[in-house]
Scaffold this active site. Structure first.
Site, PDB file in Angstrom:
ATOM      1  N   CYS A 175      28.600 -53.253  30.242  1.00  0.00           N
ATOM      2  CA  CYS A 175      29.970 -52.724  30.350  1.00  0.00           C
ATOM      3  C   CYS A 175      30.881 -53.595  29.501  1.00  0.00           C
ATOM      4  CB  CYS A 175      30.448 -52.704  31.798  1.00  0.00           C
ATOM      5  SG  CYS A 175      32.216 -52.310  31.888  1.00  0.00           S
ATOM      6  N   LYS A 211      44.846 -46.663  42.572  1.00  0.00           N
ATOM      7  CA  LYS A 211      44.497 -47.810  41.755  1.00  0.00           C
ATOM      8  C   LYS A 211      45.611 -48.059  40.738  1.00  0.00           C
ATOM      9  CE  LYS A 211      40.705 -49.443  39.117  1.00  0.00           C
ATOM     10  NZ  LYS A 211      39.336 -49.456  38.756  1.00  0.00           N
ATOM     11  N   HIS A 230      48.056 -60.109  38.593  1.00  0.00           N
ATOM     12  CA  HIS A 230      48.041 -61.492  38.093  1.00  0.00           C
ATOM     13  C   HIS A 230      49.097 -62.318  38.817  1.00  0.00           C
ATOM     14  CE1 HIS A 230      46.990 -59.018  34.359  1.00  0.00           C
ATOM     15  NE2 HIS A 230      45.852 -59.531  34.775  1.00  0.00           N
ATOM     16  N   HIS A 257      50.670 -58.395  35.019  1.00  0.00           N
ATOM     17  CA  HIS A 257      51.178 -57.402  35.961  1.00  0.00           C
ATOM     18  C   HIS A 257      51.139 -57.948  37.384  1.00  0.00           C
ATOM     19  CE1 HIS A 257      47.095 -56.628  37.191  1.00  0.00           C
ATOM     20  NE2 HIS A 257      46.739 -56.183  35.993  1.00  0.00           N
ATOM     21  N   CYS A 283      30.252 -47.995  35.730  1.00  0.00           N
ATOM     22  CA  CYS A 283      30.713 -49.307  36.140  1.00  0.00           C
ATOM     23  C   CYS A 283      31.664 -49.144  37.323  1.00  0.00           C
ATOM     24  CB  CYS A 283      31.436 -49.975  34.979  1.00  0.00           C
ATOM     25  SG  CYS A 283      32.506 -51.315  35.517  1.00  0.00           S
ATOM     26  N   CYS A 303      33.859 -55.194  31.483  1.00  0.00           N
ATOM     27  CA  CYS A 303      33.561 -56.405  32.270  1.00  0.00           C
ATOM     28  C   CYS A 303      32.937 -57.489  31.407  1.00  0.00           C
ATOM     29  CB  CYS A 303      32.579 -56.095  33.391  1.00  0.00           C
ATOM     30  SG  CYS A 303      33.169 -54.906  34.585  1.00  0.00           S
ATOM     31  N   HIS A 344      35.362 -50.228  36.023  1.00  0.00           N
ATOM     32  CA  HIS A 344      36.044 -49.468  34.974  1.00  0.00           C
ATOM     33  C   HIS A 344      35.744 -47.971  35.018  1.00  0.00           C
ATOM     34  CE1 HIS A 344      36.149 -53.616  33.517  1.00  0.00           C
ATOM     35  NE2 HIS A 344      37.320 -53.263  33.062  1.00  0.00           N
ATOM     36  N   LYS A 392      46.925 -48.475  33.662  1.00  0.00           N
ATOM     37  CA  LYS A 392      47.799 -48.092  32.559  1.00  0.00           C
ATOM     38  C   LYS A 392      47.867 -46.582  32.431  1.00  0.00           C
ATOM     39  CE  LYS A 392      48.500 -50.802  28.430  1.00  0.00           C
ATOM     40  NZ  LYS A 392      47.865 -51.380  27.274  1.00  0.00           N
TER      41      LYS A 392
END
Ligand code: MSP
Length: 638
Positions: free
Chosen positions: A125, A294, A20, A17, A142, A128, A145, A297
């Site tokens: 987690c 943020k 990256h 995405h 976390c 992670c 996440h 998905k």
């Protein structure tokens, strides 16, 4: 000079995405910049393919990890050339040469006494793939996440990282730009003020088999981070490879802030323990948010790089990413901001300058670069020389320091200077009288020189546009007029060169997401949320949803967002909820709400929460879900 740049190796549990793409484009930009300085460069990217996350993602798709990793890894590998990014190696942690290096390094550190066996209990987690200390969690969750970590107890192998804490602090202090920008160096130093624990580097095969077996205990596989970080040296053929000797001393990593700790702490300690010199710089950037939120998905706002390229053009997309983000800070991505920048910086400032100068060359000199009498040039040139020199100096400084946005800002300042110079010199007036012909020649000559410089400086970020500009300046783009050494010489476009007819570099975009003349595509944000993967009725029934009546509500001391509620659902329960910014305690007492009654209890700011309140996500924050009329406390939902 040599230069070695890496991106993180990306997890194969999701499609590539915007995030990256950003990091990888940055790596491509800095490597192209280094090649302008005649450095020998090596550029590494790849995929991280072992670990729980990948196994879970494969299971979800109903395929084996092997089939799954091949599939997703290919998506990453095939994407990069589409974005004009050409790494020297695309490494996969399932490559056999990489696996051999991991085994070798483990053996070495074990033999040196830096790995020991012990029992451990901690909060883990799965997102992670690492244990968290309680103080690192936010409201018990976390920070990345936002999920609750799980308490895990098992026997494992540990790397004696604590032994290297003092050394690492010294290194950070004696190398102030080891981690940059400074805010991240400070973050690591702050972390190192507390005692550094040892690092759990194994996972029992009873829990995970998809990994590299420990060479000294077949019952365990290597922890993914210990495996993954070593890609930076295995790719170069550590320990004996020629590439390793040539490039490792010039290593620079690029990562985002999410993985600062593994790169700023684990990795230097691992290198030290293995007797490998540490890398030169860790360059850390912030996060892209999408329309202030943020990217995720579940919010359905994940930006696909190819889609952006197809709608806005590759160079415009690359330009926007590099110009918009202050390297080190978070930035906001929106298609309207991108359209604004394309229109202002690319279509107006650069595009207009280019077509203005070229069309004047055609109009007044029939498309041939005019001769220049040096005396006349000195007298009537535009005086751009000193600005050009300053621009190149600032550009080089900023690129070197990873202040990429500033390097572009310097180029655009020069573009602005040229546009103003045209308005002041008014070549159209000079063209009216034969007496000012020589002056006109000097002006056009300087402007073409300026364009030549700009075409070189934009090359790392917009390589296609650089080549187009050079072709239209009658230069051979294959000959690479991008060497900084030459750009500094402030060379003219040779007199007599015949210029092709002018082109429009960047058409204006008329409305958000709608390039002039192309069929409109809806902005990503309007396409609606992606739904979650299919769930069965059984999946749903495992969640115990119940109506509860709020008996009392009060703020949780020192936690601005939290309220502590006592609720009745047939029995009394305490629930801590993060809605304090949106609901007062008084507004809640006596109301009926919906809660998840069988969520594992979690401690938030010292209070045990025995459930979770259901809310809808809205622009203004959480909105409570309420039954339409009163029902008995404890009523179930379906
Ligand atoms: N596999 C590990 C890295 C191991 S490196 C030895 C990993 N993978 S990841 O797929 O989660 O990639 C994280 C990286 O992706 C970030 O550090 C950053 O480079 C990039 N980004 C992911 N989301 C991003 C944004 N929203 N914004 C900017 N970059 C982000 O962690």
């Amino acid at each position: 000079m040599t230069f070695y740049v890496s991106t993180p190796i990306y997890y194969v549990n999701a499609r590539p995405h915007l995030g990256h793409a950003y990091t990888t484009i940055v790596a491509d930009v800095v490597r192209r910049f280094q090649s302008m300085r005649d450095s020998q460069t090596y550029f590494l990217t790849g995929t991280d393919e072992h670990g729980d996350k990948v196994v879970q993602a494969a299971q979800k798709q109903g395929v084996s990890p092997r089939v799954y990793v091949d599939q997703i890894s290919r998506l990453f590998r095939d994407l990069w050339p589409e974005l004009n990014v050409r790494p020297d190696r695309f490494i996969r942690t399932t490559d056999s040469d990489h696996m051999a290096v991991v085994t070798e390094v483990l053996r070495k550190i074990h033999a040196a006494g830096d790995i020991y066996f012990s029992e451990y209990e901690g909060l883990y987690c799965f997102g992670c793939e690492r244990f968290y200390a309680e103080r690192e969690l936010q409201e018990g969750r976390c920070p990345i996440h936002e999920s609750e970590p799980e308490l895990i107890r098992e026997s494992n192998y540990f790397f004696r990282m604590s032994r290297y804490q003092g050394w690492l602090i010294d290194h950070l202090q004696s190398h102030p730009d080891f981690i940059r920008p400074e805010r991240y160096r400070n973050e690591v130093l702050a972390f190192l003020r507390e005692p550094l624990g040892d690092l759990c580097i194994s996972r029992p095969k009873t829990r995970l088999t998809w990994g590299i077996p420990l060479p000294f205990d077949e019952a365990y596989v290597t922890y993914v981070w210990f495996d993954a970080l070593l890609n930076y040296v295995s790719a170069l053929g550590y320990p004996d490879g020629e590439l390793f000797h040539r490039f490792w001393p010039a290593a620079q990593h690029i990562v985002a802030k999410d993985i600062l700790k593994p790169h700023g702490i684990y990795w230097p300690c691992m290198l030290k323990a293995a007797g490998i010199p540490v890398y030169r710089h860790l360059n850390v950037h912030g996060y892209w948010n999408i329309e202030q939120r943020k990217m995720s998905k579940s919010l359905g706002n994940v930006i696909e790089p190819l889609e952006m390229r197809n709608v806005y053009g590759l160079d415009a997309f690359r330009y926007f990413l590099i110009r918009e983000m202050t390297f080190g800070l978070d930035a906001n991505f929106s298609e309207s901001a991108m359209v604004q920048r394309i229109n202002a910086d690319l279509a107006n400032d650069l595009g207009n300058l280019f077509s203005r100068v070229l069309s004047m060359t055609h109009k007044y000199f029939d498309g041939a670069v005019p001769e220049l009498d040096p005396e006349v040039g000195r007298q009537y040139g535009l005086g751009l020389g000193p600005d050009a020199r300053r621009t190149v100096d600032e550009y080089e400084r900023a690129m070197e320091a990873f202040e990429l946005h500033k390097a572009l800002a310097a180029v655009w300042e020069f573009i602005g200077r040229m546009n103003r110079a045209i308005d002041i010199a008014a070549p159209w007036e000079l063209a009216k009288k034969p007496a000012t012909r020589k002056q006109l020649e000097a002006v056009i000559h300087s402007l073409l020189k300026g364009l030549r410089l700009i075409s070189g400086l934009i090359y790392p970020v917009m390589p296609d546009t650089a080549a187009r500009m050079q072709t239209h300046l009658g230069l051979d783009p294959e000959a690479l007029y991008y060497a900084l050494r030459d750009l500094r010489l402030w060379k003219p476009v040779p007199s007599g060169t015949r210029l092709p007819k002018t082109v429009m570099l960047f058409p204006r975009i008329e409305a958000a997401g709608e390039p002039a003349g192309a069929s409109p595509a809806p902005p990503a944000a309007e396409r609606g949320p992606e739904t979650k993967p299919e769930a069965t009725l059984e999946d749903f029934q495992r969640i115990d949803l119940r109506v509860a009546t709020v008996l009392s509500a009060e703020p949780v001391p020192k936690a601005k967002k939290l309220l502590k509620l006592e609720v009745d659902l047939g029995e009394r329960r305490t629930i801590v909820s993060g809605i304090a910014a949106h609901y007062t305690p008084e507004a809640l007492v006596g109301r009926q709400v919906v809660i998840i009654a069988n969520l594992r209890p979690v401690k938030l700011m010292g209070v045990v929460s025995q459930g979770m309140l259901l809310t809808a996500e809205s622009e203004d924050g959480p909105v409570l879900i309420l039954p339409e009329k009163p029902v008995a406390p404890g009523s179930g939902l379906r």
